[in-house]
Design an enzyme around this catalytic site. Structure first.
Site, PDB file in Angstrom:
ATOM      1  N   SER A  64       0.795  -1.226   0.000  1.00  0.00           N
ATOM      2  CA  SER A  64       0.000   0.000   0.000  1.00  0.00           C
ATOM      3  C   SER A  64       0.829   1.278   0.000  1.00  0.00           C
ATOM      4  O   SER A  64       1.489   1.588  -0.970  1.00  0.00           O
ATOM      5  CB  SER A  64      -0.951  -0.056   1.189  1.00  0.00           C
ATOM      6  OG  SER A  64      -1.856   0.990   1.137  1.00  0.00           O
ATOM      7  N   ASP A 278      -2.109   1.477  -3.334  1.00  0.00           N
ATOM      8  CA  ASP A 278      -2.993   0.373  -3.745  1.00  0.00           C
ATOM      9  C   ASP A 278      -4.449   0.828  -3.847  1.00  0.00           C
ATOM     10  O   ASP A 278      -5.364   0.010  -3.907  1.00  0.00           O
ATOM     11  CB  ASP A 278      -2.868  -0.835  -2.812  1.00  0.00           C
ATOM     12  CG  ASP A 278      -3.314  -0.535  -1.393  1.00  0.00           C
ATOM     13  OD1 ASP A 278      -3.410   0.654  -1.035  1.00  0.00           O
ATOM     14  OD2 ASP A 278      -3.577  -1.488  -0.635  1.00  0.00           O
ATOM     15  N   GLU A 370     -10.825   6.747   8.465  1.00  0.00           N
ATOM     16  CA  GLU A 370      -9.644   7.196   9.184  1.00  0.00           C
ATOM     17  C   GLU A 370      -9.285   8.567   8.609  1.00  0.00           C
ATOM     18  O   GLU A 370      -9.579   8.852   7.438  1.00  0.00           O
ATOM     19  CB  GLU A 370      -8.488   6.221   8.974  1.00  0.00           C
ATOM     20  CG  GLU A 370      -8.758   4.873   9.620  1.00  0.00           C
ATOM     21  CD  GLU A 370      -7.557   3.940   9.530  1.00  0.00           C
ATOM     22  OE1 GLU A 370      -7.012   3.593  10.575  1.00  0.00           O
ATOM     23  OE2 GLU A 370      -7.172   3.555   8.413  1.00  0.00           O
ATOM     24  N   ALA A 371      -8.602   9.389   9.422  1.00  0.00           N
ATOM     25  CA  ALA A 371      -8.243  10.724   8.931  1.00  0.00           C
ATOM     26  C   ALA A 371      -7.388  10.616   7.675  1.00  0.00           C
ATOM     27  O   ALA A 371      -7.424  11.493   6.797  1.00  0.00           O
ATOM     28  CB  ALA A 371      -7.505  11.488  10.020  1.00  0.00           C
ATOM     29  N   PRO A 497       2.819   2.637  18.276  1.00  0.00           N
ATOM     30  CA  PRO A 497       3.720   1.975  17.330  1.00  0.00           C
ATOM     31  C   PRO A 497       2.968   1.717  16.030  1.00  0.00           C
ATOM     32  O   PRO A 497       1.818   1.274  16.062  1.00  0.00           O
ATOM     33  CB  PRO A 497       4.055   0.652  18.029  1.00  0.00           C
ATOM     34  CG  PRO A 497       2.960   0.416  19.007  1.00  0.00           C
ATOM     35  CD  PRO A 497       2.345   1.741  19.347  1.00  0.00           C
TER      36      PRO A 497
END
Ligand code: G16
Length: 540
Positions: A64, A278, A370-371, A497
Site C-alpha cells: 500500500s 494500492d 480514518e483521517a 507503534p
C-alpha cells in the site's frame, strides 16, 4: 494434507534465519526481499481458512502506502473483510515457524480451528504494481497449489477490488459480478444514475485531477474511465509512467506532509485528490487564490457523506440509526462538528480499518473513515431492503430520494475502503448538492496538527490503551505527554507503534500550527528518550 510434500516445497521458500515478523495493521509488511517464505506460507494458510469457512478467501500482495522496496501480504475473509483476529495469530505463528516446525504448526492450526482437510478450497489472488509483486504472488500460488486447492489469479488489482471479488464470490454474485468489468459496471451505473439528477449547473463540478501515487489506481482508472465519463472527466497525474511509487506523491504523502504531491499541476481553487499506492485511501485538496494549500482529509469526507445521507433520510422520512467511526487521529474539530452540529454519534477505535469496519457494522448505517482517507459506509441488510421497497412505494419526491440512496448503496464498496468508489461518491454528492470544494472545506476549520515518526530500537516497548490515546508503557511516557500537552491551548497528543512501518507515530494538535509543530516535536523527543530512540534525535 501431504506433509512430506509441504516440507519439500517449503524448503524452496526458506525463511531467513532469525527473521521475526508480525501480522500488523494490514498484514505483513517489510522489505520485499524478506517476504518469499511469508507469501508461500500465507498461500498455505489461506487454504486452511478457506476449508474452515467453506468459502473463497483472498490473498492480496501489496504494501500500500509503504515505499516501493517494501511489500506485504494480507488475507481477505469471506465477506471481503479483514482476516479474523484469531487467524492473525495463526498467520504470525506460521510466518515465524522454523522449517522443521512447519508441519506441527499447520497441524496445530487445523486442530484448533477444526479444519476439515477433505473440504475443497478456493483462493483468489491480486497484486499491486510493485516490481516485486509478481514473483511474490507466484510464491502465494505455490503455497495454494501444494495443498491441492483451486485458485484464480486476478493479477493486477487495487486492494479494494480484491475485497470486492471475494465478497461477490461468497454471495453467489448477489453483491455483484466477480469480474473487473462487473466492478466497473456496478459502480459506474450507480454513479451515472446519481449524477443525472444533478442540475446542469453541476457541470462545473465534473472534472477532477487525480494523483495516482504512481500505483495501481492509475491503471484501473484508465480502464474504468469510459464507463463513467458521462458523469465525470478525470485527469491523471503520477500515473506510473515515470515516477516511483508513493515517492513524494500519493494520499499518505499529502496527508502527512500537508502539501501537494510532486508532479501535479494545480490551479487555484481546482479540486484535486490523491490515491495511495494500492488505491484504498483518498484525500482531497486545493490551493486557494492566495496560494494556500487546503487539505480535505478522511474526517471531512466522513462529514460530507454523513450529512448527505442524513438529508436523504429526512426526505424519505426514515429515522435510521447512523453512527460515525473514527480513530484517535480524527481532528478534534471534526468530532465536535459531527457530535454537536450534526448530532451524529461518534465512536473511536484503534487504528486499522478492521477495527473501524467491525464497529460500523453495529449501525443501520455505519460511516467509517480514518483521517488518512481510508474508509467506506456500511448499510445493514435490513436497510438495503427497506430502501429498495421505498423506491417503489412513495410519492415522487420521496421516491427520488430513496432511488438516490439505492444508488449510493451500490456505489460504496461495502467490503473495504476504496479510493475509486469513495471518489465517485464524493463527486456525486458535490454535484448533487452544488457544493464547491471551498464550500465543502468550510464545513468546519481543522485544528492545526502535525504527525511525526520516531525511530526506536523496538517499537513494541510502546503499548497503548483507550483506543491508542494513552500510552501504558514505557513507564513515564504518558506522564511526560500529559505535561507537554498542558503547555498548549486546545491541545492533544498521543503516540503509538505503527503496524505497517518500523516507526513510532506521533500525533499532536493545538490552537496554532506553531504550537502543533512544537508539541509534536517535544513529544517525539520524549519518545526518543523514554522508548529507546535510535539514529538522529528528532529535529525541528
Ligand atoms: C494501513 C491500514 C490503515 C492504517 C494504515 C497506517 O493502510 O489499512 O487502516 O491507518 O495502514 O497504519 P499504521 O499507523 O499502523 O502504520 P494502508 O493504506 O497502508 O493499507
Amino acid at each position: 494434507m501431504d506433509l512430506g510434500v509441504i516440507t519439500k516445497h517449503s524448503a524452496l521458500h526458506a525463511k531467513p534465519n532469525g527473521l521475526i515478523l508480525q501480522y500488523g495493521t494490514a498484514g505483513f509488511r517489510t522489505k520485499a526481499e524478506h517476504l518469499d517464505h511469508v507469501m508461500f506460507r500465507m498461500g498455505l494458510l489461506a487454504v486452511l481458512r478457506s476449508k474452515q469457512t467453506k468459502s473463497t478467501i483472498g490473498v492480496m500482495v501489496t504494501a500500500s502506502h509503504n515505499p516501493e522496496e517494501d511489500n506485504g501480504v494480507k488475507l481477505v475473509d469471506p465477506l471481503g473483510e479483514m482476516l479474523a483476529p484469531s487467524w492473525e495469530e495463526h498467520a504470525t505463528d506460521l510466518a515465524n515457524a522454523e522449517e522443521q516446525d512447519m508441519q506441527r504448526v499447520l497441524i496445530d492450526i487445523s486442530e484448533k480451528e477444526a479444519v476439515n482437510l477433505q473440504q475443497d478450497a478456493f483462493i483468489v489472488i491480486g497484486r499491486d504494481t510493485r516490481p516485486s509483486s509478481e514473483k511474490l504472488s507466484q510464491s502465494v500460488i505455490d503455497g495454494v497449489t501444494v495443498l491441492g486447492a483451486q485458485f484464480h489469479d486476478y493479477g493486477l488489482l487495487t486492494t479494494p477490488q480484491l475485497h470486492y471479488m471475494v465478497y461477490c464470490r461468497n454471495t453467489s454474485g448477489q453483491y455483484g459480478k466477480a469480474t473487473i468489468e462487473g466492478y466497473y459496471q456496478k459502480l459506474s451505473k450507480a454513479f451515472v444514475e446519481l449524477t443525472k439528477q444533478a442540475s446542469s449547473s453541476g457541470d462545473k463540478y465534473r472534472s477532477l485531477k487525480v494523483d495516482c501515487a504512481n500505483g495501481i489506481g492509475a491503471l484501473k482508472l484508465k480502464e474504468m474511465e469510459h464507463y463513467f465519463s458521462q458523469g465525470l472527466s478525470i485527469q491523471l497525474f503520477n500515473d506510473g509512467t515515470k515516477g516511483k511509487l508513493n515517492h513524494f506523491c500519493g494520499a499518505d504523502f499529502v496527508k502527512s506532509h500537508q502539501k501537494p504531491p510532486q508532479g501535479m499541476e494545480m490551479k487555484s481553487n481546482e479540486r484535486c485528490c490523491s490515491f495511495d499506492g494500492d488505491a484504498d485511501r483518498i484525500v482531497y485538496y486545493y490551493h486557494d487564490a492566495d496560494g494556500h494549500f487546503h487539505l480535505i482529509d478522511g474526517d471531512k469526507i466522513a462529514t460530507l457523506i454523513s450529512s448527505f445521507l442524513k438529508e436523504l433520510l429526512l426526505e424519505i422520512g426514515e429515522s435510521l440509526n447512523i453512527g460515525v467511526v473514527q480513530t484517535a487521529y480524527a481532528n478534534g474539530s471534526s468530532t465536535r462538528y459531527l457530535e454537536e452540529i450534526m448530532k451524529v454519534p461518534v465512536y473511536c477505535t484503534k487504528t486499522g480499518v478492521k477495527h473501524l469496519h467491525h464497529k460500523a457494522q453495529e449501525f443501520d448505517i455505519g460511516v467509517y473513515f480514518e483521517a488518512n482517507g481510508h474508509g467506506t459506509v456500511l448499510f445493514s441488510k435490513a436497510v438495503e431492503m427497506k430502501i429498495k421497497q421505498l423506491t417503489k412505494e412513495l410519492e415522487e419526491k420521496k421516491r427520488k430520494a430513496a432511488k438516490m440512496l439505492e444508488n449510493i448503496i451500490d456505489l460504496f464498496n461495502q467490503a473495504a475502503g476504496d479510493a475509486i468508489s469513495d471518489m465517485l461518491v464524493i463527486e456525486a454528492i458535490l454535484a448533487l448538492k452544488g457544493l464547491t470544494v471551498q464550500q465543502w472545506d468550510a464545513l468546519y476549520m481543522d485544528l492545526p496538527n502535525r504527525q511525526l515518526k520516531v525511530k526506536v530500537a523496538d517499537r513494541r516497548v510502546i503499548s497503548t490503551t483507550d483506543a491508542e490515546r494513552q500510552a501504558v508503557t514505557p513507564p513515564g511516557l504518558q506522564e511526560a505527554i500529559n505535561d507537554l500537552v498542558k503547555k498548549y491551548k486546545l491541545s492533544r497528543a498521543f503516540v503509538r507503534p505503527s503496524g505497517t512501518e518500523d516507526v513510532v507515530r506521533v500525533y499532536a494538535e493545538a490552537d496554532t500550527q506553531e504550537s502543533a509543530d512544537s508539541l509534536a516535536l517535544e513529544v517525539s523527543l520524549a519518545v526518543f528518550q523514554l522508548a529507546g530512540g535510535i539514529g538522529e534525535r528528532p529535529q525541528p
